[in-house]
Every structure is written in C-alpha cells, then in structure tokens.
Write a protein that holds these residues in place. Sequence first.
Motif, short mmCIF file in Angstrom:
data_model
loop_
_atom_site.label_atom_id
_atom_site.label_comp_id
_atom_site.label_asym_id
_atom_site.label_seq_id
_atom_site.Cartn_x
_atom_site.Cartn_y
_atom_site.Cartn_z
N LEU A 72 -51.11 -19.30 -9.02
CA LEU A 72 -49.88 -19.38 -9.79
C LEU A 72 -50.17 -19.90 -11.19
N GLN A 73 -49.61 -19.22 -12.19
CA GLN A 73 -49.74 -19.65 -13.58
C GLN A 73 -48.35 -19.75 -14.19
N LYS A 74 -48.16 -20.75 -15.05
CA LYS A 74 -46.88 -20.95 -15.74
C LYS A 74 -47.08 -20.76 -17.23
N ARG A 75 -46.10 -20.08 -17.84
CA ARG A 75 -46.16 -19.90 -19.29
C ARG A 75 -45.76 -21.21 -19.96
N GLU A 76 -46.64 -21.68 -20.84
CA GLU A 76 -46.37 -22.86 -21.65
C GLU A 76 -46.66 -22.48 -23.09
N GLY A 77 -45.60 -22.18 -23.84
CA GLY A 77 -45.76 -21.67 -25.20
C GLY A 77 -46.34 -20.27 -25.14
N ASN A 78 -47.47 -20.05 -25.79
CA ASN A 78 -48.13 -18.75 -25.77
C ASN A 78 -49.29 -18.69 -24.79
N TYR A 118 -43.32 -17.58 -14.75
CA TYR A 118 -44.57 -17.64 -14.01
C TYR A 118 -45.15 -16.24 -13.83
N ARG A 119 -46.41 -16.21 -13.39
CA ARG A 119 -47.06 -14.98 -12.94
C ARG A 119 -48.14 -15.40 -11.94
N LEU A 120 -48.69 -14.41 -11.25
CA LEU A 120 -49.81 -14.66 -10.34
C LEU A 120 -51.07 -14.05 -10.93
N ARG A 121 -52.15 -14.76 -10.79
CA ARG A 121 -53.49 -14.28 -11.14
C ARG A 121 -54.19 -14.07 -9.81
N TYR A 122 -54.41 -12.81 -9.44
CA TYR A 122 -54.84 -12.46 -8.09
C TYR A 122 -56.33 -12.15 -8.08
N ARG A 123 -57.08 -12.82 -7.21
CA ARG A 123 -58.54 -12.66 -7.12
C ARG A 123 -58.88 -11.55 -6.14
N PHE A 124 -59.72 -10.60 -6.61
CA PHE A 124 -60.21 -9.51 -5.78
C PHE A 124 -61.74 -9.49 -5.81
N VAL A 125 -62.33 -9.00 -4.74
CA VAL A 125 -63.78 -8.79 -4.67
C VAL A 125 -64.01 -7.33 -4.29
N ARG A 126 -64.71 -6.60 -5.17
CA ARG A 126 -65.00 -5.18 -4.90
C ARG A 126 -66.12 -5.08 -3.88
N ALA A 132 -63.07 -9.96 -9.68
CA ALA A 132 -62.20 -9.75 -10.84
C ALA A 132 -60.81 -10.29 -10.53
N PHE A 133 -60.04 -10.52 -11.58
CA PHE A 133 -58.71 -11.10 -11.44
C PHE A 133 -57.68 -10.17 -12.05
N ALA A 134 -56.68 -9.80 -11.25
CA ALA A 134 -55.58 -8.96 -11.73
C ALA A 134 -54.39 -9.86 -12.04
N LEU A 135 -53.68 -9.53 -13.10
CA LEU A 135 -52.52 -10.31 -13.51
C LEU A 135 -51.24 -9.60 -13.09
N ALA A 136 -50.38 -10.31 -12.40
CA ALA A 136 -49.10 -9.75 -11.98
C ALA A 136 -48.11 -9.82 -13.11
N ASN A 137 -46.99 -9.15 -12.92
CA ASN A 137 -45.87 -9.22 -13.86
C ASN A 137 -45.25 -10.63 -13.81
N GLU A 138 -44.49 -10.93 -14.83
CA GLU A 138 -43.83 -12.23 -14.92
C GLU A 138 -42.61 -12.29 -14.01
N PHE A 139 -42.29 -13.49 -13.56
CA PHE A 139 -41.03 -13.73 -12.85
C PHE A 139 -40.51 -15.09 -13.28
N VAL A 141 -38.38 -18.69 -12.44
CA VAL A 141 -37.88 -19.66 -11.49
C VAL A 141 -36.78 -20.43 -12.19
N ARG A 142 -35.60 -20.48 -11.56
CA ARG A 142 -34.44 -21.15 -12.17
C ARG A 142 -34.15 -22.46 -11.47
#
Length: 142
Positions: A72-78, A118-126, A132-139, A141-142
Amino acid sequence: MPHPNARLALMALLLVATASGCDNALGNDGPADLPLVRVLADSVVPAASVEIRLTNASAATWGYNTCSSPRLQKREGNAWVDQPDPLILCTADITALGAGVVRTVTYGAPIGLAAGTYRLRYRFVRNDGVVAFALANEFVVR
C-alpha cells in the motif's frame, strides 16, 4: 583547463542522478510484459475487502503472493509513500498467473487507514526470475 572528457562525464553523472531521483514520480518502469493491476473500487472503506483484477496479457507466466505482493502506498504531495506493513503472517506460497490469464483477488484494506489517495504497488516474479512491480490505479479512502 579541464580535460574535454571531464565535462562529458559530469553531464552523464547529472543525467543518472536526475533519472534515479524520479522513481516514484514517474510511475511504473517495469518490463513491458508486466501484468496489469486494477483496483475495482474508486472508494475504499478501512477494514473492508476490495477486489483487484490481475491481467497477464503477455506470453510469460508471472507469480505473486496474495498476502505479501501488494504494498500500500499513499499520495503525499507529488510523491507516493509506502505505508507500514500490516501485522499479519503470510505464507511463502506463490500463485502462478499464466499467459493470457485474468484473475480477481481480494485485498483487505487495513483497519484505521487514514483518509487520502492510495494505490497498490504489486510485486510479481516472472518465470525466468525477473522481479518487477506493477502500479495499480488510485483509489480514495474517506
């Protein structure tokens, strides 16, 4: 008078330093065949389960762990800031996401999650060992 290659070396060093400093601001820099991650909700409630769609449009098989792969990642500024890991135990099981497979998995939003974007940074192993890490779309939380 400085050596002619000294100026070139300095410019190359500045370019590398600038590029490495842009990690989270620019977004995903993984391989082209990295699976896509899509959170299927625009708004999330703390402690709720959220569905996530994993799409592997490549010819490779990618592995992930439903417990430890999402970060889980949170947007803080940029910037995107990693949030603390939840206090849960995960097994080391790896689930295969084969070529052309689309799968829906569940992510449990942590209890006490503060309002924000927030968004998710998802870890994958080929299958060849590339991580590698894929970035999900933003969502939100209220």
